[in-house]
Design an enzyme around this catalytic site. Sequence first.
Site, PDB file in Angstrom:
ATOM      1  N   HIS A  82       0.846  -1.192   0.000  1.00  0.00           N
ATOM      2  CA  HIS A  82       0.000   0.000   0.000  1.00  0.00           C
ATOM      3  C   HIS A  82       0.879   1.239   0.000  1.00  0.00           C
ATOM      4  O   HIS A  82       1.808   1.340   0.792  1.00  0.00           O
ATOM      5  CB  HIS A  82      -0.903   0.030   1.239  1.00  0.00           C
ATOM      6  N   ASP A 161     -15.145   1.765   7.017  1.00  0.00           N
ATOM      7  CA  ASP A 161     -14.209   2.802   6.574  1.00  0.00           C
ATOM      8  C   ASP A 161     -14.859   3.755   5.586  1.00  0.00           C
ATOM      9  O   ASP A 161     -14.610   4.957   5.622  1.00  0.00           O
ATOM     10  CB  ASP A 161     -12.949   2.169   5.970  1.00  0.00           C
ATOM     11  N   ARG A 168     -15.258  11.972   7.706  1.00  0.00           N
ATOM     12  CA  ARG A 168     -13.987  12.664   8.002  1.00  0.00           C
ATOM     13  C   ARG A 168     -13.736  13.771   6.996  1.00  0.00           C
ATOM     14  O   ARG A 168     -13.256  14.851   7.334  1.00  0.00           O
ATOM     15  CB  ARG A 168     -12.823  11.660   7.961  1.00  0.00           C
ATOM     16  N   SER A 183      -7.876   3.471   8.914  1.00  0.00           N
ATOM     17  CA  SER A 183      -8.566   3.451   7.614  1.00  0.00           C
ATOM     18  C   SER A 183      -7.768   2.608   6.611  1.00  0.00           C
ATOM     19  O   SER A 183      -8.312   1.703   5.958  1.00  0.00           O
ATOM     20  CB  SER A 183      -8.710   4.903   7.125  1.00  0.00           C
ATOM     21  N   LYS A 187      -8.597  -1.896   5.486  1.00  0.00           N
ATOM     22  CA  LYS A 187      -8.787  -2.426   4.129  1.00  0.00           C
ATOM     23  C   LYS A 187      -7.738  -3.487   3.822  1.00  0.00           C
ATOM     24  O   LYS A 187      -8.009  -4.490   3.167  1.00  0.00           O
ATOM     25  CB  LYS A 187      -8.734  -1.282   3.113  1.00  0.00           C
TER      26      LYS A 187
END
Length: 432
Positions: A82, A161, A168, A183, A187
């Site tokens: 990620h 999320d 948010r 968050s 995932k």
Amino acid sequence: MNMYEILLKKRNGKELDQQELSYFVRGCVDGSIPDYQISAMLMAIYFQGMTPKETAVFTQEMACSGDMLDWKALHQRTVDKHSTGGVGDKTTLIVVPIVASLGVVVPKMSGRGLGHTGGTIDKLSAIPGFQTQISQEHLWRLLEKNHAAIIAQSGNLAPADKILYALRDVTATVDSLPLIASSIMSKKLALGANAILLDVKTGSGALMRDLDGSIRLARTMVEIGKAAGRNTAALITDMDTPLGYAIGNALEVMEAVQTLHGTGPEDLTQVSLSLAAGMLSLAGKGSFEHCFELAKEKLYDGSAFEKLKEITLGQGGDISYLECPKKFSLSPFQMEILSPSEGYLAHIDTLSCGLASMLLGAGRQKKEDKIDAGAGILLLKTVGDFVHKGDPIARFYCQSQSQAFAAREEFQFTISSEKPKGRTLILQKIGF
Ligand code: URA
């Protein structure tokens, strides 16, 4: 238990326990907690923070709020990556095929670009026919056959999320470390890979601009991953300058192909090899240094390029564009940005570069905006280059003069009489 008591406890800086966090997350997803209480909770977390234990439990609860994928039946090691997002970051297109060409399975779920950062799904959409919305059964078959697939976030993964992120966004609570970490990691945990490599960007084009903040974010996410039993580590990588020369979707695919042929920009090549090394090492292929050499071999012997073609073919993409990148059509209106003086190109403001590219049509300001795949910026010089007055620094690609003028207003760089210091691409390794 009720939401008012939980809010009061968090507002007063106390640590919430598993039951309370679970109650909150479940209530977000089933709609029993109204938006105003969810928003108040987000603001309380923003100001009071969360303990490491609380963040880990909160993340787990968010991960479990929807489907949890599981690849055990593949009987192969799985690894995910990620990136916290950047400008010109096309590393996924290079790293996934390198890692998969070494027999490690990469179920890669990527996002679309929003604001100044690009998204892998938009880059892949520049390849005619490339499908990123695919069913779980199809994904399974692709992983068995090709060892990798790059797909859009879909289905019911970490739905908590989605709800929290949307709130948010409108309550000024995006930039909270425990909220960002939970968050992202919710995932990743839901996606189910055994190992997770985090590419935490730092610098003028990154989510976290300062190194300390980036390190804190990386440590928090690594702790969450480890607490959940996943082999997790992070690299802190430079995003003070765009990665490579290309920013924009077709332009970036073309540069990724060039890099897979071994002739790409040095910074992009080095960061991609380091990320591949990190993923391979987490997947049990040996030390980081050994894996760096393995990755290099697969990049330079052409196996990784062949793997990108397999992945593309498997997902319906037209591989003739990868074989002959000149087939990509770039946007017709082009404008060069010239250096106003002589000296060294000392800095390119990476955020401004991402925003300029968005104004050219390569990114979206709002979720529903359409992308122009051929739009973007090709940097013609990079930081440290010497330029004469009038030398072209960058070329813009877009549909109209007005877009180019708006982007030119945004795009910022500095020319200096002093040569800037060299760039450190990998600033820290965490968790290896
Ligand atoms: N990316 C995410 O998925 N979540 C955040 O909060 C920030 C970046």
